[in-house]
Design a protein around this motif. Sequence first.
Motif, PDB file in Angstrom:
ATOM      1  N   ILE A 184      -3.725   9.175 -16.014  1.00  0.00           N
ATOM      2  CA  ILE A 184      -3.173   9.047 -17.282  1.00  0.00           C
ATOM      3  C   ILE A 184      -2.295  10.034 -17.675  1.00  0.00           C
ATOM      4  CG2 ILE A 184      -3.321   8.369 -19.839  1.00  0.00           C
ATOM      5  CD1 ILE A 184      -4.654   6.193 -17.895  1.00  0.00           C
ATOM      6  N   PRO A 185      -0.772   9.794 -17.749  1.00  0.00           N
ATOM      7  CA  PRO A 185       0.193  10.626 -18.101  1.00  0.00           C
ATOM      8  C   PRO A 185       0.521  11.164 -19.625  1.00  0.00           C
ATOM      9  CG  PRO A 185       1.191   8.879 -17.386  1.00  0.00           C
ATOM     10  CD  PRO A 185      -0.238   8.565 -17.406  1.00  0.00           C
ATOM     11  N   SER A 186      -0.034  10.281 -20.227  1.00  0.00           N
ATOM     12  CA  SER A 186       0.612  10.311 -21.755  1.00  0.00           C
ATOM     13  C   SER A 186      -0.372   9.959 -22.756  1.00  0.00           C
ATOM     14  CB  SER A 186       1.838   9.340 -21.944  1.00  0.00           C
ATOM     15  OG  SER A 186       1.628   7.985 -21.970  1.00  0.00           O
ATOM     16  N   GLU A 187       0.027   9.816 -23.980  1.00  0.00           N
ATOM     17  CA  GLU A 187      -0.898   9.322 -25.037  1.00  0.00           C
ATOM     18  C   GLU A 187      -0.699   7.965 -25.668  1.00  0.00           C
ATOM     19  OE1 GLU A 187      -0.115  12.541 -28.615  1.00  0.00           O
ATOM     20  OE2 GLU A 187       1.573  12.366 -27.445  1.00  0.00           O
TER      21      GLU A 187
ATOM     22  N   VAL B 259      -3.901  -3.587 -18.344  1.00  0.00           N
ATOM     23  CA  VAL B 259      -3.534  -3.452 -17.116  1.00  0.00           C
ATOM     24  C   VAL B 259      -2.664  -2.380 -16.370  1.00  0.00           C
ATOM     25  CG1 VAL B 259      -3.571  -6.093 -17.135  1.00  0.00           C
ATOM     26  CG2 VAL B 259      -1.466  -4.727 -17.447  1.00  0.00           C
ATOM     27  N   VAL B 260      -2.867  -2.313 -15.224  1.00  0.00           N
ATOM     28  CA  VAL B 260      -2.136  -1.118 -14.524  1.00  0.00           C
ATOM     29  C   VAL B 260      -1.082  -1.984 -13.627  1.00  0.00           C
ATOM     30  CG1 VAL B 260      -2.105   0.684 -12.763  1.00  0.00           C
ATOM     31  CG2 VAL B 260      -3.755   0.632 -14.503  1.00  0.00           C
ATOM     32  N   PHE B 261       0.282  -1.556 -13.988  1.00  0.00           N
ATOM     33  CA  PHE B 261       1.189  -2.156 -12.911  1.00  0.00           C
ATOM     34  C   PHE B 261       2.455  -1.527 -12.591  1.00  0.00           C
ATOM     35  CE2 PHE B 261       2.346  -1.602 -17.700  1.00  0.00           C
ATOM     36  CZ  PHE B 261       3.731  -1.691 -17.446  1.00  0.00           C
ATOM     37  N   ASP B 262       3.032  -2.170 -11.672  1.00  0.00           N
ATOM     38  CA  ASP B 262       4.338  -1.325 -10.743  1.00  0.00           C
ATOM     39  C   ASP B 262       5.476  -1.703 -11.678  1.00  0.00           C
ATOM     40  OD1 ASP B 262       6.294  -0.859  -9.447  1.00  0.00           O
ATOM     41  OD2 ASP B 262       5.633  -1.728  -7.760  1.00  0.00           O
ATOM     42  N   GLY B 263       6.054  -0.871 -12.532  1.00  0.00           N
ATOM     43  CA  GLY B 263       7.187  -0.977 -13.333  1.00  0.00           C
ATOM     44  C   GLY B 263       8.459  -0.884 -12.776  1.00  0.00           C
ATOM     45  N   ARG B 264       8.554  -1.011 -11.531  1.00  0.00           N
ATOM     46  CA  ARG B 264       9.984  -0.784 -11.042  1.00  0.00           C
ATOM     47  C   ARG B 264      10.580  -2.457 -11.193  1.00  0.00           C
ATOM     48  NH1 ARG B 264       8.402   0.702  -4.765  1.00  0.00           N
ATOM     49  NH2 ARG B 264       6.599  -0.801  -5.317  1.00  0.00           N
TER      50      ARG B 264
ATOM     51  N   GLU C 150       5.874   7.753 -11.815  1.00  0.00           N
ATOM     52  CA  GLU C 150       7.261   7.290 -12.395  1.00  0.00           C
ATOM     53  C   GLU C 150       7.325   5.951 -12.369  1.00  0.00           C
ATOM     54  OE1 GLU C 150      10.624   9.554 -10.743  1.00  0.00           O
ATOM     55  OE2 GLU C 150      10.035  11.394 -12.000  1.00  0.00           O
ATOM     56  N   THR C 151       6.648   5.169 -11.399  1.00  0.00           N
ATOM     57  CA  THR C 151       6.797   3.963 -11.400  1.00  0.00           C
ATOM     58  C   THR C 151       5.703   2.796 -11.902  1.00  0.00           C
ATOM     59  OG1 THR C 151       6.340   3.689  -9.044  1.00  0.00           O
ATOM     60  CG2 THR C 151       8.468   3.865  -9.677  1.00  0.00           C
ATOM     61  N   THR C 152       4.465   3.599 -12.165  1.00  0.00           N
ATOM     62  CA  THR C 152       3.264   2.888 -12.462  1.00  0.00           C
ATOM     63  C   THR C 152       2.986   3.096 -13.863  1.00  0.00           C
ATOM     64  OG1 THR C 152       2.501   3.242 -10.034  1.00  0.00           O
ATOM     65  CG2 THR C 152       0.796   2.479 -11.598  1.00  0.00           C
TER      66      THR C 152
ATOM     67  N   VAL D 173       3.899 -10.963 -13.205  1.00  0.00           N
ATOM     68  CA  VAL D 173       2.467 -11.120 -13.263  1.00  0.00           C
ATOM     69  C   VAL D 173       1.982 -10.454 -11.986  1.00  0.00           C
ATOM     70  CG1 VAL D 173       0.432 -12.554 -12.988  1.00  0.00           C
ATOM     71  CG2 VAL D 173       2.152 -13.079 -14.837  1.00  0.00           C
ATOM     72  N   ASP D 174       2.963 -10.735 -10.989  1.00  0.00           N
ATOM     73  CA  ASP D 174       2.532 -10.279  -9.743  1.00  0.00           C
ATOM     74  C   ASP D 174       2.692  -8.947  -9.599  1.00  0.00           C
ATOM     75  OD1 ASP D 174       5.430 -10.217  -9.468  1.00  0.00           O
ATOM     76  OD2 ASP D 174       5.648 -11.793  -8.088  1.00  0.00           O
ATOM     77  N   ARG D 175       3.289  -8.019 -10.580  1.00  0.00           N
ATOM     78  CA  ARG D 175       3.381  -6.749 -10.380  1.00  0.00           C
ATOM     79  C   ARG D 175       2.274  -5.733 -11.028  1.00  0.00           C
ATOM     80  NH1 ARG D 175       7.797  -3.837  -7.886  1.00  0.00           N
ATOM     81  NH2 ARG D 175       9.495  -5.137  -7.855  1.00  0.00           N
ATOM     82  N   VAL D 176       1.193  -6.755 -11.444  1.00  0.00           N
ATOM     83  CA  VAL D 176       0.016  -5.947 -11.878  1.00  0.00           C
ATOM     84  C   VAL D 176      -0.688  -5.508 -10.660  1.00  0.00           C
ATOM     85  CG1 VAL D 176      -2.258  -6.472 -13.192  1.00  0.00           C
ATOM     86  CG2 VAL D 176       0.039  -7.446 -14.004  1.00  0.00           C
ATOM     87  N   ILE D 177      -1.313  -4.415 -10.832  1.00  0.00           N
ATOM     88  CA  ILE D 177      -1.964  -3.696  -9.833  1.00  0.00           C
ATOM     89  C   ILE D 177      -3.400  -4.019  -9.834  1.00  0.00           C
ATOM     90  CG2 ILE D 177      -2.716  -1.667  -8.643  1.00  0.00           C
ATOM     91  CD1 ILE D 177       0.172  -0.601  -9.488  1.00  0.00           C
TER      92      ILE D 177
END
Length: 225
Positions: A40-43, A73-78, A108-110, A191-195
Amino acid sequence: MDQTKRQPRKLGWRFALLALALAVAISGLIRSLWLDVYYIPSESMEPLFGTGDRILVSRTDFNSEPIRRGDAVVFDGRGTFAPLNSGNGPALDAVSAAGHWLGITGSETTYIKRVIGLPGDHVTCCDADHRLTVNGHPLAEPYLYHGDAPSQQNFSVIVPAGRLWLLGDHRAKSADSRSLLGAPGGGMVPVDRVIGRPVQIIWPLDRFGPVHRPPAADTTTKDGQ
């Protein structure tokens, strides 16, 4: 005589390297199919997650039950939250990827956010009582960071098919779907970017514990029904 002594040492090093390679391969298989580690990189998701937390992410939870409102959810934000290329260059990108894989740095992308709008939902901010509404119903948000407003930014969006509208729990500190309203895709994440779903905090040890999924019941308040 010297060759006889050296040979077991060589075999020992080879065995150690083989064991390490096998362990990495097994770990990679597990993390690609079942469980991953995320830093977790932030607040942005306080109070649920704090900066520096390490969490386990289940890649299979949503196979048996669909994503619902209120899920973290954790997701790929690209292509949505993140640019397709970070611009750091191959060397720095490789270092960043290694740190992310080891769970010691962010990516930087998750990203990790909370699902507020599902495909077809009409999400607005805000009603007369300063609450978000989904399909005309005020949204109960017990996870919201204490003292934060549901949003300081007014919006009215209809979530397209196959997409999600995502916000952080610490709204005052979160760059999320609201920040991308004018961008291509409008901050809607496929939806398919959700890890997967966070299921356990593993570090720091004083925060070790399961991450409970919100109940399946509707998340709107009674007076909004």
